[in-house]
Motif scaffolding. Structure first.
Motif, short mmCIF file in Angstrom:
data_model
loop_
_atom_site.label_atom_id
_atom_site.label_comp_id
_atom_site.label_asym_id
_atom_site.label_seq_id
_atom_site.Cartn_x
_atom_site.Cartn_y
_atom_site.Cartn_z
N TYR A 1 30.99 51.60 48.34
CA TYR A 1 32.88 51.39 48.13
C TYR A 1 33.33 50.09 47.21
O TYR A 1 33.52 49.98 46.70
N ARG A 2 33.29 49.30 48.23
CA ARG A 2 33.38 47.97 47.63
C ARG A 2 32.68 47.02 47.03
O ARG A 2 33.25 46.58 45.62
N SER B 1 34.05 47.62 39.08
CA SER B 1 35.25 48.19 38.38
C SER B 1 36.50 46.67 38.10
O SER B 1 36.99 47.31 36.63
N ASN B 2 36.02 45.64 38.81
CA ASN B 2 36.77 44.85 37.98
C ASN B 2 36.73 43.98 36.70
O ASN B 2 37.16 43.21 36.35
N ARG C 1 34.43 48.81 44.05
CA ARG C 1 35.95 48.78 43.25
C ARG C 1 35.55 47.11 42.50
O ARG C 1 35.83 46.77 41.58
N CYS C 2 34.30 46.41 43.15
CA CYS C 2 34.74 45.13 42.54
C CYS C 2 34.22 44.71 40.97
O CYS C 2 34.19 44.31 40.26
#
Length: 198
Positions: free
Chosen positions: A145-146, A152-153, A149-150
């Motif tokens: 998940y981290r 996706s930036n 998220r990273c």
């Protein structure tokens, strides 16, 4: 790092410690530390490898090693995991990143050419984790998940099909979903590799 012990059953931890008293280090790592994973991931470091790894519960992923190697997997175990038994280990993160950057072409080749679904899945997954580790740091890329998220930036969407590589979809699905992601990830990693002079 804050560890929510409610996510890790005490009886599981006690059983692992009891079975591996001669281990020099036992770590719990991954999503179970912040309640985001379904499995409890445990790494045992021991001089004498057992002939057979005991099964401990349905949702325990137990792995046994002699020594950590300079790979991103071991960086995550040691740097973001929780030591539950033995003495803390250390690992050179910079050397590991350099080693991993040296393997990106090999992983791309495996993704594009292997006929093994697990290898195809793992190759892109490892590349995505490497990019996230470099861009967001070890802790902020320490689980699926981290990492997602990273990325996706960076406008890269980590395909969910690559989350569970021990039970992956077909190669056609993996390549169909993964090739555009591979292209973006490799573009970023090649720029980074060049900056390292590798």
């Amino acid at each position: 790092m804050h560890v929510n012990v409610n996510c890790i059953p005490k009886d599981v931890i006690n059983e692992v410690i009891n079975r591996f008293r001669s281990a020099y280090a036992i770590y719990v790592y991954g999503g179970s530390l912040d309640c985001s994973g379904g499995d409890v991931d445990i790494a045992v470091f021991i001089e004498e490898l057992p002939k057979e790894i005991p099964r401990i519960g349905d949702n325990v992923d137990l792995q046994v090693f002699r020594r950590p190697r300079n790979t991103l997997f071991f960086v995550y175990v040691i740097k973001t995991g929780k030591l539950i038994y033995g003495n803390p280990l250390d690992i050179d993160v910079d050397l590991t990143i350099r080693n991993e950057l040296g393997m990106i072409d090999e992983r791309e080749f495996i993704f594009l050419n292997s006929d093994d679904e697990i290898m195809v899945c793992k190759s892109l997954k490892e590349l995505m984790f490497l990019l996230a580790a470099i861009k967001c740091g070890i802790y902020e890329s320490s689980n699926w998940y981290r990492m997602a998220r990273c990325l996706s930036n960076l406008s890269i969407n980590a395909p969910i099909e690559f989350k569970l590589c021990l039970r992956p979809p077909s190669i056609d699905v993996l390549r169909g979903v993964g090739e555009p992601v591979l292209s973006k990830v490799m573009q970023e990693l090649r720029i980074i590799r060049q900056s390292y002079g590798i």
